[in-house]
Design a protein around this motif. Structure first.
Motif, PDB file in Angstrom:
ATOM      1  N   GLU A 180       0.955  -1.364   0.018  1.00  0.00           N
ATOM      2  CA  GLU A 180       0.151  -0.015  -0.087  1.00  0.00           C
ATOM      3  C   GLU A 180       0.854   1.335   0.018  1.00  0.00           C
ATOM      4  OE1 GLU A 180      -3.278   2.501   0.241  1.00  0.00           O
ATOM      5  OE2 GLU A 180      -3.217   0.329  -0.267  1.00  0.00           O
ATOM      6  N   ARG A 201     -10.776   5.761  -2.593  1.00  0.00           N
ATOM      7  CA  ARG A 201     -10.713   4.370  -1.896  1.00  0.00           C
ATOM      8  C   ARG A 201     -12.315   3.888  -1.859  1.00  0.00           C
ATOM      9  NH1 ARG A 201      -8.557   2.252   2.677  1.00  0.00           N
ATOM     10  NH2 ARG A 201      -8.066   0.257   1.513  1.00  0.00           N
ATOM     11  N   ASN A 246     -15.003   0.773  -1.350  1.00  0.00           N
ATOM     12  CA  ASN A 246     -15.043  -0.707  -0.972  1.00  0.00           C
ATOM     13  C   ASN A 246     -16.316  -1.290  -1.550  1.00  0.00           C
ATOM     14  OD1 ASN A 246     -16.316  -2.969   0.949  1.00  0.00           O
ATOM     15  ND2 ASN A 246     -14.323  -3.068   1.541  1.00  0.00           N
ATOM     16  N   ASP A 303      -8.756   3.478  -5.878  1.00  0.00           N
ATOM     17  CA  ASP A 303      -8.326   2.100  -5.315  1.00  0.00           C
ATOM     18  C   ASP A 303      -9.703   1.186  -4.960  1.00  0.00           C
ATOM     19  OD1 ASP A 303      -7.474   0.259  -3.678  1.00  0.00           O
ATOM     20  OD2 ASP A 303      -6.422   1.528  -2.207  1.00  0.00           O
ATOM     21  N   VAL A 319     -11.259  -1.938  -3.648  1.00  0.00           N
ATOM     22  CA  VAL A 319     -11.212  -2.886  -2.772  1.00  0.00           C
ATOM     23  C   VAL A 319     -12.344  -3.956  -2.952  1.00  0.00           C
ATOM     24  CG1 VAL A 319     -10.741  -4.130  -0.668  1.00  0.00           C
ATOM     25  CG2 VAL A 319      -9.524  -1.968  -1.383  1.00  0.00           C
TER      26      VAL A 319
END
Length: 301
Positions: A28, A98, A100, A127, A129
């Motif tokens: 990371e 980021r 999710n 990013d 995830v």
């Protein structure tokens, strides 16, 4: 205490505890695991307190480390917000966003919003995830999450996209030739069902509804998987009946490898949402992503 860790030290410490892994934290941060380990040992030695429990397999915070992380998280978050706010004066959104998401949601975005977003905002690093578990996006450092509307916490701001969703019971024609067609959900008790194990270890319960009558059941079967894509593939091979999102089953339905059953018991439900905390500053990068999502939705993407 005369010694004060650097911002790089504190960021590294927070990443190690968050990921519970030197390797993942190093990836990371763009550093080597050995560099991170050296940084932490030097930081602990100079602070005079042990912050991490290390084993050959994992790493976790000590009591002192947990206390430091609890105090550190809001400080690092406020720092990110401050830098983001200053960055807005440049006129061009930048930084890291980021998100999710479930794997299904990520695939939807890959076919719609993400290509346009990356093209229009080249200074933003996205990013994404993918996890099958629901996470606390605030505590785990995400700017936003994407899940089905019914799974979004009530205190979050939700932006719907992609239309309604639907879960289907599906089976291969070869399986149905040798087994009686189910007419009601209860008939599934006499069939081989392909079950889904959640990250928590619990088995996913199949949900049906017709004319206001709701049926939730834990099916039985010889095969249990932890990935919905594999469930559809197994069903297409004639190994039993699967219960998956229509988006997952669609290619198999189109090719005839699968057919849907119990259609009248599988109504549409509210679809995907991007959600984020309404109690925090919304970073410029997230506002940019929402604008792209809204634009794609408006044009039927």
């Amino acid at each position: 205490m005369s010694y004060r860790p650097t911002l790089d030290d504190l960021n590294a410490f927070a990443a190690i505890v968050t990921y519970r892994s030197f390797r993942r934290a190093a990836g990371e941060l763009g550093l080597s695991p050995s560099t991170l380990s050296h940084m932490m040992r030097n930081m602990e030695a100079r602070m005079g307190v042990r912050l991490l429990h290390r084993t050959t397999r994992s790493v976790a915070a000590t009591e002192a480390g947990e206390m430091l992380l609890d105090r550190l998280k809001p400080v690092l978050r406020d720092l990110d917000l401050a830098l983001d706010a200053v960055g807005e004066f440049s006129g061009q959104p930048s930084g890291t966003l980021r998100i999710n998401a479930s794997e299904i949601a990520a695939r939807v975005l890959m076919n719609t919003a993400i290509p346009l977003f990356l093209e229009r905002y080249p200074a933003i690093a996205l990013d994404v995830v993918t996890e099958n578990r629901l996470v606390d996006i605030v505590n785990e450092g995400f700017d936003a999450g994407i899940r089905l509307r019914e799974s979004v916490p009530l205190d979050m701001v939700a932006v719907e996209f992609g239309g309604e969703a639907r879960f289907l019971a599906v089976a291969a024609p070869t399986y149905l030739r040798n087994h009686k067609l189910p007419i009601t959900p209860e008939d599934l008790r006499h069939h081989r069902c392909i079950r889904l194990r959640m990250p928590s270890g619990k088995l996913y319960r199949w949900e049906f509804e017709k004319h206001g009558q709701e049926v939730t059941m834990e099916v039985s079967g010889a095969l249990t998987l932890d990935h919905v894509g594999l469930m559809a593939e197994a069903a297409a091979k004639g190994l039993g009946i699967a219960y998956v999102a229509e988006r997952v089953a669609r290619p198999y339905l189109a090719s005839g490898e699968l057919v849907s059953i119990l259609d009248d018991w599988c109504p549409p439900i509210p679809g995907l949402c991007l959600y984020y905390s309404g109690h925090r500053h919304v970073p410029q990068s997230l506002r940019a992503f929402i604008s792209i999502l809204t634009e794609v939705e408006r044009h039927g993407g």
